[in-house]
Design a protein around this motif. Structure first.
Motif, PDB file in Angstrom:
ATOM      1  N   ASP A 148       0.945  -1.057   0.269  1.00  0.00           N
ATOM      2  CA  ASP A 148      -0.120   0.246  -0.180  1.00  0.00           C
ATOM      3  C   ASP A 148       1.300   1.161   0.204  1.00  0.00           C
ATOM      4  O   ASP A 148       1.645   1.669   0.761  1.00  0.00           O
ATOM      5  CB  ASP A 148      -0.689   0.005   1.106  1.00  0.00           C
ATOM      6  N   LEU A 149       0.886   2.295  -1.222  1.00  0.00           N
ATOM      7  CA  LEU A 149       1.606   3.539  -1.332  1.00  0.00           C
ATOM      8  C   LEU A 149       0.037   4.099  -0.031  1.00  0.00           C
ATOM      9  O   LEU A 149      -0.862   4.970  -0.605  1.00  0.00           O
ATOM     10  CB  LEU A 149       1.715   3.456  -2.239  1.00  0.00           C
ATOM     11  N   VAL A 150       0.596   4.825   0.161  1.00  0.00           N
ATOM     12  CA  VAL A 150      -0.563   6.137   1.187  1.00  0.00           C
ATOM     13  C   VAL A 150       0.302   7.005   0.969  1.00  0.00           C
ATOM     14  O   VAL A 150       1.461   7.512   1.720  1.00  0.00           O
ATOM     15  CB  VAL A 150      -0.505   5.487   2.748  1.00  0.00           C
ATOM     16  N   ILE A 151      -0.876   7.680   0.655  1.00  0.00           N
ATOM     17  CA  ILE A 151       0.202   8.931  -0.066  1.00  0.00           C
ATOM     18  C   ILE A 151      -0.317  10.562   1.219  1.00  0.00           C
ATOM     19  O   ILE A 151      -1.557  10.840   1.295  1.00  0.00           O
ATOM     20  CB  ILE A 151      -1.394  10.571  -1.643  1.00  0.00           C
ATOM     21  N   GLY A 152       0.697  10.997   1.954  1.00  0.00           N
ATOM     22  CA  GLY A 152       1.066  12.095   3.135  1.00  0.00           C
ATOM     23  C   GLY A 152       0.382  13.704   2.150  1.00  0.00           C
ATOM     24  O   GLY A 152       0.390  13.909   1.310  1.00  0.00           O
ATOM     25  N   PRO A 153       0.304  14.092   3.701  1.00  0.00           N
ATOM     26  CA  PRO A 153      -0.149  15.780   3.297  1.00  0.00           C
ATOM     27  C   PRO A 153       1.265  16.517   3.312  1.00  0.00           C
ATOM     28  O   PRO A 153       0.664  17.740   2.162  1.00  0.00           O
ATOM     29  CB  PRO A 153      -0.320  16.259   4.941  1.00  0.00           C
ATOM     30  N   GLU A 154       2.034  15.910   3.001  1.00  0.00           N
ATOM     31  CA  GLU A 154       3.681  17.157   2.194  1.00  0.00           C
ATOM     32  C   GLU A 154       4.355  16.189   0.940  1.00  0.00           C
ATOM     33  O   GLU A 154       5.396  16.502   0.597  1.00  0.00           O
ATOM     34  CB  GLU A 154       4.992  16.986   3.796  1.00  0.00           C
ATOM     35  N   PHE A 155       3.070  15.505  -0.193  1.00  0.00           N
ATOM     36  CA  PHE A 155       3.621  14.667  -0.602  1.00  0.00           C
ATOM     37  C   PHE A 155       4.066  15.908  -1.863  1.00  0.00           C
ATOM     38  O   PHE A 155       2.807  16.767  -2.312  1.00  0.00           O
ATOM     39  CB  PHE A 155       2.433  13.589  -0.670  1.00  0.00           C
ATOM     40  N   THR A 156       5.071  16.039  -2.553  1.00  0.00           N
ATOM     41  CA  THR A 156       5.301  16.330  -3.904  1.00  0.00           C
ATOM     42  C   THR A 156       5.265  15.741  -4.737  1.00  0.00           C
ATOM     43  O   THR A 156       4.757  15.652  -6.680  1.00  0.00           O
ATOM     44  CB  THR A 156       6.466  16.918  -3.753  1.00  0.00           C
ATOM     45  N   GLY A 157       5.520  14.748  -4.810  1.00  0.00           N
ATOM     46  CA  GLY A 157       5.428  13.822  -6.172  1.00  0.00           C
ATOM     47  C   GLY A 157       6.773  12.530  -6.321  1.00  0.00           C
ATOM     48  O   GLY A 157       7.508  12.649  -4.741  1.00  0.00           O
ATOM     49  N   LEU A 158       6.469  11.456  -7.141  1.00  0.00           N
ATOM     50  CA  LEU A 158       7.328  10.572  -6.931  1.00  0.00           C
ATOM     51  C   LEU A 158       8.842  11.369  -6.952  1.00  0.00           C
ATOM     52  O   LEU A 158       8.655  12.164  -8.206  1.00  0.00           O
ATOM     53  CB  LEU A 158       6.221   9.446  -8.145  1.00  0.00           C
ATOM     54  N   ALA A 159       9.688  10.136  -7.421  1.00  0.00           N
ATOM     55  CA  ALA A 159      11.178  10.280  -7.962  1.00  0.00           C
ATOM     56  C   ALA A 159      11.104  10.179  -8.721  1.00  0.00           C
ATOM     57  O   ALA A 159      10.810   9.704  -9.810  1.00  0.00           O
ATOM     58  CB  ALA A 159      12.068   9.863  -6.670  1.00  0.00           C
ATOM     59  N   PRO A 160      11.657  11.385 -10.235  1.00  0.00           N
ATOM     60  CA  PRO A 160      11.455  11.121 -11.484  1.00  0.00           C
ATOM     61  C   PRO A 160      11.978   9.670 -12.362  1.00  0.00           C
ATOM     62  O   PRO A 160      13.135   8.972 -10.840  1.00  0.00           O
ATOM     63  CB  PRO A 160      13.012  11.810 -12.165  1.00  0.00           C
ATOM     64  N   ALA A 161      12.149   9.056 -13.122  1.00  0.00           N
ATOM     65  CA  ALA A 161      12.928   7.478 -13.623  1.00  0.00           C
ATOM     66  C   ALA A 161      14.163   8.053 -13.424  1.00  0.00           C
ATOM     67  O   ALA A 161      14.785   6.934 -13.454  1.00  0.00           O
ATOM     68  CB  ALA A 161      12.127   7.355 -15.005  1.00  0.00           C
ATOM     69  N   ASP A 162      15.447   8.649 -13.719  1.00  0.00           N
ATOM     70  CA  ASP A 162      16.060   8.865 -13.829  1.00  0.00           C
ATOM     71  C   ASP A 162      17.135   9.128 -12.228  1.00  0.00           C
ATOM     72  O   ASP A 162      18.130   8.146 -12.588  1.00  0.00           O
ATOM     73  CB  ASP A 162      16.804   9.942 -15.027  1.00  0.00           C
ATOM     74  N   GLN A 163      16.204   9.478 -11.689  1.00  0.00           N
ATOM     75  CA  GLN A 163      17.160   9.134  -9.950  1.00  0.00           C
ATOM     76  C   GLN A 163      17.173   7.681  -9.531  1.00  0.00           C
ATOM     77  O   GLN A 163      18.076   7.460  -8.783  1.00  0.00           O
ATOM     78  CB  GLN A 163      15.677  10.192  -9.420  1.00  0.00           C
ATOM     79  N   VAL A 164      16.225   7.072  -9.897  1.00  0.00           N
ATOM     80  CA  VAL A 164      15.185   5.441  -9.688  1.00  0.00           C
ATOM     81  C   VAL A 164      16.694   4.644 -10.091  1.00  0.00           C
ATOM     82  O   VAL A 164      17.353   4.421  -9.206  1.00  0.00           O
ATOM     83  CB  VAL A 164      14.263   5.256 -10.011  1.00  0.00           C
ATOM     84  N   ALA A 165      16.733   4.711 -11.468  1.00  0.00           N
ATOM     85  CA  ALA A 165      17.711   4.363 -11.976  1.00  0.00           C
ATOM     86  C   ALA A 165      19.025   4.862 -11.800  1.00  0.00           C
ATOM     87  O   ALA A 165      19.734   3.808 -11.535  1.00  0.00           O
ATOM     88  CB  ALA A 165      18.001   4.473 -13.453  1.00  0.00           C
ATOM     89  N   ALA A 166      19.558   5.791 -11.181  1.00  0.00           N
ATOM     90  CA  ALA A 166      20.247   6.500 -11.202  1.00  0.00           C
ATOM     91  C   ALA A 166      20.987   5.417  -9.460  1.00  0.00           C
ATOM     92  O   ALA A 166      22.068   5.239  -9.063  1.00  0.00           O
ATOM     93  CB  ALA A 166      21.213   7.840 -10.710  1.00  0.00           C
ATOM     94  N   THR A 167      19.927   5.212  -8.871  1.00  0.00           N
ATOM     95  CA  THR A 167      19.971   4.697  -7.790  1.00  0.00           C
ATOM     96  C   THR A 167      20.063   3.443  -7.768  1.00  0.00           C
ATOM     97  O   THR A 167      21.461   2.862  -6.824  1.00  0.00           O
ATOM     98  CB  THR A 167      18.816   5.210  -6.185  1.00  0.00           C
ATOM     99  N   LEU A 168      19.541   2.573  -9.162  1.00  0.00           N
ATOM    100  CA  LEU A 168      19.668   1.224  -9.005  1.00  0.00           C
ATOM    101  C   LEU A 168      20.921   0.765  -9.618  1.00  0.00           C
ATOM    102  O   LEU A 168      21.596  -0.214  -9.421  1.00  0.00           O
ATOM    103  CB  LEU A 168      18.641   0.571 -10.144  1.00  0.00           C
TER     104      LEU A 168
END
Length: 178
Positions: A148-168
């Motif tokens: 479950d992904l629960v969106i909180g009150p301070e949600f600004t957006g998902l991480a960009p795809a290139d940032q996720v790829a750079a992490t992996l």
């Protein structure tokens, strides 16, 4: 002429120099010691680097195929339609979105959000945390691998795809080193 078979005794040479060969052997021994010291210290550094890489690979989130992760997106913020928007982004990135709704629990969510999962969904939750790095994690008692992904009150957006790829990318190279 006398023929004598006795040879005169050999006198020790007074000009024999023992110091240069000893200095040469000492320098040679010190050079060999330095080479072995370097070999053993490089091996220790290499072993330490490999251990650190393996530790990083073990602690890192797994690199999964998003189509194997089933996600339910819940909205716990005051922003209407935010769960539907995030579900669309996750679907575009290859995740399987099973349900989109307001948060059905009484759990208070602070920050950007929360990722809830059971014991079987730990890897999927760690992978999903790459897309929402500020989200907290909460393990409950569910028996399936859904997350479950629960969106909180301070949600600004998902991480960009290139940032996720750079992490992996470093994680994959660390796994290869183990």
């Amino acid at each position: 002429m006398s023929t004598s078979t006795a040879t005169p005794p050999v006198r020790p040479r007074k000009d024999r120099r023992y110091l240069p060969p000893l200095v040469f052997l000492l320098v040679l021994a010190l050079g060999a010691l330095a080479v072995w010291w370097k070999v053993f210290s490089d091996e220790g550094a290499r072993d330490a680097a490999q251990a650190a890489a393996c530790e990083t690979a073990e602690a890192a989130p797994p690199s999964l195929d998003p189509s194997t992760v089933t996600v339910r997106v819940y909205n716990a913020s005051d922003l209407a339609g935010k769960a539907q928007e995030v579900a669309g982004e996750l679907t575009a990135r290859g995740f399987v979105v099973e349900e989109v709704a307001n948060d059905p629990t009484d759990r208070e969510v602070t920050g950007s959000g929360e990722i809830r999962h059971g014991a079987r969904g730990t890897d999927a939750a760690r992978y999903l945390s790459l897309f929402l790095p500020d989200a907290g994690a909460y393990q409950d008692t569910r028996a399936d691998a859904r997350v479950d992904l629960v969106i909180g009150p301070e949600f600004t957006g998902l991480a960009p795809a290139d940032q996720v790829a750079a992490t992996l990318t470093p994680i994959a190279s660390a796994e290869a080193a183990c």
